[in-house]
Write an enzyme that holds these catalytic residues in place. Structure first.
Site, PDB file in Angstrom:
ATOM      1  N   TYR A 100       0.816  -1.215   0.000  1.00  0.00           N
ATOM      2  CA  TYR A 100       0.000   0.000   0.000  1.00  0.00           C
ATOM      3  C   TYR A 100       0.850   1.265   0.000  1.00  0.00           C
ATOM      4  CZ  TYR A 100      -4.406  -2.456   0.553  1.00  0.00           C
ATOM      5  OH  TYR A 100      -5.507  -3.228   0.336  1.00  0.00           O
ATOM      6  N   GLU A 196       3.367 -29.668  12.739  1.00  0.00           N
ATOM      7  CA  GLU A 196       2.855 -28.979  11.550  1.00  0.00           C
ATOM      8  C   GLU A 196       1.533 -28.288  11.832  1.00  0.00           C
ATOM      9  OE1 GLU A 196       2.111 -31.530   8.182  1.00  0.00           O
ATOM     10  OE2 GLU A 196       1.104 -29.938   7.063  1.00  0.00           O
ATOM     11  N   ASP A 248       2.154 -34.276   8.872  1.00  0.00           N
ATOM     12  CA  ASP A 248       1.281 -35.246   8.214  1.00  0.00           C
ATOM     13  C   ASP A 248       2.140 -36.160   7.347  1.00  0.00           C
ATOM     14  OD1 ASP A 248      -1.039 -34.228   9.242  1.00  0.00           O
ATOM     15  OD2 ASP A 248      -1.574 -33.064   7.455  1.00  0.00           O
TER      16      ASP A 248
END
Lengths: 367, 692
Positions: A100, A196, A248
């Site tokens: 911005y 995780e 995972d």
């Protein structure tokens, strides 16, 4: 801690150097050109001795008087200007705020300097690499998206933060954890467990796993942000804590582990300060479903993308170890992936009470 | 058989085969009570007048609904006016006026009105008094049907059908004022059609004072609906003005607005001549009939004189090839010999029919028409060489106007509003517009059934840098103009809305469109090249400012900004090719190479047929001024012509004069053998007016 006094930081000097490039080139009627190291697989190499991904020396030239690059060049100078403004004002900011700050419509035209944040983010990374300055040094922070709980005490802006007394919510890891911003006052833990998923971290935190096994629980909610990685590295380096990674059982989990261990391809230049070459992969391994008798029906079929990614991983130099090749192959043969959450199929507290204790006891991890 | 006595000129349509014979009453059929005998049937069989037939089948003539009916009335009247003016060699000056007819004493707004008065006034040759009733109130009466000659009207139905429609819907007669010259009196007529007899009924016939020295005015009161937009009267007149830039058209809309379509082309289209049939266009049956009817005494004389493009030598050769004596009497050639001879003729290579029976609009005129009415950046026009379908010569002309004219782009340019994230320049998804003409008359209905439209679709516009979805019109701000000029345009129906799909026609249209497309492609590529160079330089100029400002801030505001800017700008100019870019941008004023008959309008000015463009502009400017200098007040038509010609810029006149002379000589050559004395120049003697 240190209140920063002075006029010009080294980073600021580097940023001003960019303006000098332009001025010098203009003086000699040359095309102003910046050299930007390439951030791609083609320009990284795995240093087996250090166990790190290192950036090569390939660079791309970014010239102003080239139609394809002119805008990028202009954007680079604008971002450099914004960054040096931060340095002078001694403020930190987010990527989005930089976007911005640098966005405006070019005079007498319909054209914006930046149209989306997707244009400004890579420019910032370009500057990080080409100036070999860390994002933290550039005073750009990511969102706080990590949590820590355990027997560790920080000093943050003069406040004492005892992570053993923060309930199950823990302490939100700031994105800049350099010693001058975050001080590790005391740490009595035996190891770091980097999880995780936030959900599994919550499970462990709620069950006070860290108290029983005297460890620090860290999570990055997916791919850990720099703050989490850097903090893990500092705990590992400064307090000699081993780091275990719990992810995972899928190709993305493997890659998260490898980023923590060796560093990422995109930001290979930061491996030096982020990577933890001695980190261990504690789970979920493709051998676990069998070993822990997880039923086949809690698995998820690998999709085409998963398979492609897994094959890609097998070709990475840093996965080129017999144990890892076997690990990935096993997943591919089974055709299934497993989430950590699947352990709840056996018992809600299976992770805390059975899985991790057994893993730690058997020292069942991959390097 | 009770055959109804018909007037000599009424056209009879036999209802059954029986009625045409005067054969004796057939023998009695089986006498079953329920059955009708042939005698009884015969008693009911009678002639139907064409007028009656069309009263019932008015949709065949384009009066299907009130909106279309209004357009058809205007169209028929204007077509006739233009045909008459052109045949008489007068530059047409036509005024169309639509007035709302008050219902129950109040005048409804134009969009809700149901009755209109259509008035069309021309400066044509006028009509002799005796002919007026029959021309306007008798179907199938006119000058055009029996000629192999190009004209807007063909059959002689149109204007009387329009009058009949008015009579049918409002009961009002057709009003005509006509004057054949300043020295003659103007006649006022009110006529209706006797639908049974197909004969005019004259209600009123008097001499009146009329301001115009010459011309005709037709007033029809009809039921209709006025609605703007697609297939409206407005659109039709606008398109008419594109294809007829030699016409000065004034249109008073029912809303009280006056629209002027100025004349931008000061030459009449070369007057089309009548031709004899071309051998390729004759079917065997017709050929046999011609053998019987010919005035020639020898076979070779017959082919040489009754057909076009057959020289005596060629005729002899054909006789030789068919192994018949050149001196055979045509009437004696029968059976297989005739057929062999016919085949031989068909197999002989014969020059295409002469084209002076057709008067193409011409590339320059199309350009000026398009340029006048359509705001674009690029215009081009192609006239194909004449071709033949079924022995009818025809010419296909195509034109193309592309883009938004720079001056129009400038107008809506808002102050640069900064764009927010996700906002982009709006993409134009506009499709091209096809405007179709047959013998200079716009075709507004049944676009998709038209051969021209099919040809536009089947052209691969992508090759020319224009987008096109599968099976759709090309995209972009584009108007595609297709004109077919022929002695006989094959329409798919009597209401003349679409051109039938003959392979030969389709092929010619496609070739013309491809040429237009090729030129458009050249233009687009050229413009793209220039634009990319321009963009290149522009990019640098835009960014230099930014870079300099940023560097200045980096250096803590101590930078000599102007110096750095100047240095960078110098590099930019040297890197973007400097003068070369200017050239590519057309700033040095090079004309369009490889783009014949095209106009390119850029912000800097006009390229190509610049004279033409300037002329159009001047005309457009002049048309806003009051006064009508073109109205040939009191002068002969010739004087009017020369007067208007004199007004043209010299350059244009020179350019234009040559080709028309060439055409005239060609015509003379061609016409020499059969009608050497027929005057080509229009006489001031009035002729019967043509009919649709």
């Amino acid at each position: 801690m240190a209140t920063k006094q002075h006029k010009t930081t080294p980073v600021e000097k580097k940023l001003i150097g960019l303006a000098d490039v332009v001025i010098a080139a203009a003086e000699r009627s040359k095309d102003p050109t910046l050299e930007i190291p390439i951030r791609a697989l083609s320009n990284v190499s795995f240093n087996a001795r250090k166990g790190l991904i290192e950036m090569g020396s390939k660079k791309q030239a970014r010239s102003f008087f080239n139609v394809g690059m002119a805008k990028k060049f202009m954007q680079t100078v604008l971002v450099a200007d914004a960054l040096s403004e931060l340095q002078r004002a001694e403020l930190t900011t987010s990527l989005r705020e930089i976007y911005y700050r640098t966005k405006h419509t070019i005079q007498d035209s319909h054209e914006n300097t930046f149209d989306t944040q997707d244009e400004s983010d890579p420019v910032i990374e370009d500057l990080e690499v080409s100036l070999s300055a860390l994002r933290e040094e550039l005073h750009v922070r990511a969102e706080n998206s990590g949590s820590i709980v355990g027997p560790v005490v920080f000093g943050d802006d003069g406040d004492r933060v005892d992570c053993a007394r923060l309930g199950k919510g823990g302490y939100s890891v700031p994105s800049i954890v350099e010693p001058e911003y975050l001080e590790i006052r005391r740490c009595t833990a035996d190891f770091v467990l980097l999880v995780e998923k936030g959900t599994q971290w919550n499970r462990l935190s709620e069950d006070k796993f860290w108290r029983r096994y005297n460890c620090v629980l860290l999570t990055g909610n997916g791919q850990p942000p720099r703050g989490v990685r850097r903090l893990a590295r500092r705990l590992h380096e400064e307090h000699r804590l081993p780091v275990y990674v719990l992810v995972d059982n899928d190709p993305w989990g493997y890659y998260i582990y490898s980023v923590i261990k060796q560093g990422s391809i995109n930001l290979a230049f930061e491996s030096q300060r982020m990577a933890i070459p001695k980190a261990k992969f504690i789970g979920l391994s493709s051998a676990d479903p069998e070993r822990y008798e997880l039923p086949r029906n809690v698995g998820i079929k690998l999709n085409d993308k998963d398979i492609a990614r897994a094959k890609e991983l097998m070709n990475y130099e840093w996965f080129n170890k017999p144990a890892w090749q076997a690990e990935i192959k096993r997943m591919l043969t089974s055709g299934l992936k497993y989430e950590l959450d699947a352990l709840a199929n056996k018992d809600f507290q299976y992770l805390t009470k059975k899985y991790l204790p057994r893993k730690l006891k058997e020292k069942d991890w991959l390097d | 058989m009770a055959k109804k006595q018909s007037t000599t000129s009424a056209i009879t349509i036999p209802v059954t085969a029986k009625s045409e014979s005067d054969s004796p009453v057939p023998k009695k059929a089986a006498k079953l009570a329920s059955q009708v005998t042939a005698v009884e049937m015969g008693a009911r069989q009678r002639e139907i007048s064409v007028a009656e037939f069309f009263t019932k089948n008015r949709h065949l003539l384009g009066f299907d609904n009130p909106r279309k009916a209004l357009l058809t009335c205007v169209k028929e009247a204007v077509d006739n006016a233009l045909d008459a003016c052109e045949e008489a060699g007068i530059l047409p000056d036509v005024t169309v006026r639509l007035d709302v007819v008050p219902t129950n004493g109040t005048v409804p707004p134009a969009s809700q009105a149901t009755r209109f008065r259509v008035t069309v006034t021309d400066n044509g040759p006028g009509i002799v008094r005796q002919q007026i009733p029959r021309i306007f109130a008798k179907l199938l009466y006119g000058s055009k049907f029996h000629r192999m000659r190009m004209s807007r009207g063909q059959q002689g139905i149109g204007i009387s059908a329009a009058g009949m429609y008015g009579q049918l819907t409002t009961g009002k007669p057709v009003q005509i004022i006509s004057r054949i010259g300043p020295k003659s009196a103007a006649h006022f007529f009110e006529v209706q059609i006797d639908t049974k007899k197909n004969e005019p009924l004259v209600h009123e016939n008097k001499q009146i004072e009329w301001a115009q020295p010459r011309g005709t005015q037709v007033t029809l009161e009809v039921e209709g609906k006025y609605q703007k937009g697609r297939a409206s009267v407005d659109e039709w007149l606008e398109q008419t003005s594109i294809a007829n830039p030699h016409v000065k058209l004034t249109y008073h809309t029912p809303e009280g607005e006056a629209k002027g379509y100025p004349r931008t082309y000061h030459e009449l289209p070369p007057s089309p001549r009548e031709i004899k049939p071309h051998p390729y266009g004759i079917e065997f049956g017709m050929f046999l009939k011609m053998l019987q009817d010919t005035k020639s005494h020898s076979l070779s004389g017959f082919v040489a004189s009754d057909f076009c493009r057959v020289s005596p030598q060629l005729a002899d050769e054909m006789c030789k090839a068919a192994k018949v004596s050149a001196h055979t009497k045509p009437r004696d050639l029968k059976g297989s010999a005739a057929e062999t001879f016919y085949r031989t003729i068909q197999d002989t290579k014969i020059m295409a029919p002469p084209t002076n029976c057709i008067s193409p609009i011409g590339e320059k005129a199309i350009l000026s028409g398009l340029y006048k009415q359509i705001k674009g950046e690029f215009y081009t026009a192609v006239s194909r060489p004449p071709a033949v379908y079924r022995g009818n010569p025809f010419i296909i002309e195509a034109g193309l106007a592309y883009g938004n004219r720079p001056e129009d782009q400038n107008k809506p340019k808002q102050p640069a509003v900064p764009k927010a994230e996700g906002e982009h320049e709006e993409e134009d998804s506009e499709l091209a517009r096809v405007i179709r003409y047959a013998n200079r008359v716009p075709l507004l209905y049944q676009q998709s059934a038209c051969s021209t439209f099919k040809a536009v679709l089947s052209t691969t516009w992508k090759n020319y840098g224009v987008t096109q979805s599968r099976g759709a019109l090309p995209g972009g701000p584009m108007v595609i103009f297709v004109h077919m000029a022929s002695v006989w345009v094959p329409f798919t129906s009597e209401s003349k809305e679409a051109i039938a799909d003959y392979d030969e026609i389709q092929k010619e249209i496609t070739l013309a469109l491809r040429e237009c497309g090729r030129r458009l492609g050249l233009f687009l590529r050229r413009r793209e090249r220039a634009a990319s160079e321009y963009r290149r330089r522009n990019i640098f100029e835009l960014y230099i400012e930014e870079v300099v400002e940023a560097c200045n801030r980096l250096k803590g505001g101590t930078l000599p900004k102007e110096k750095l800017k100047a240095q960078l700008q110098k590099i930019a100019t040297s890197r973007t090719g400097g003068l070369k870019t200017d050239e590519a941008l057309g700033k040095t004023g090079g004309g369009p190479e490889g783009l014949p008959h095209s106009i390119i309008v850029t912000a800097e000015g006009v390229e190509g047929e610049v004279d033409l463009a300037h002329q159009v502009r001047a005309e457009a400017a002049a048309s806003t001024l009051p006064g009508e200098p073109d109205l040939g007040g009191g002068e002969s038509s010739k004087a009017t012509e020369t007067k208007t010609k004199g007004k043209q810029p010299v350059g244009v006149q020179k350019k234009e004069a040559k080709p028309s002379k060439g055409k005239a000589s060609q015509m003379a050559l061609f016409d020499a053998p059969n009608k050497p004395t027929k005057p080509h120049k229009p006489s001031t003697v009035s002729r019967p007016r043509g009919k649709t």
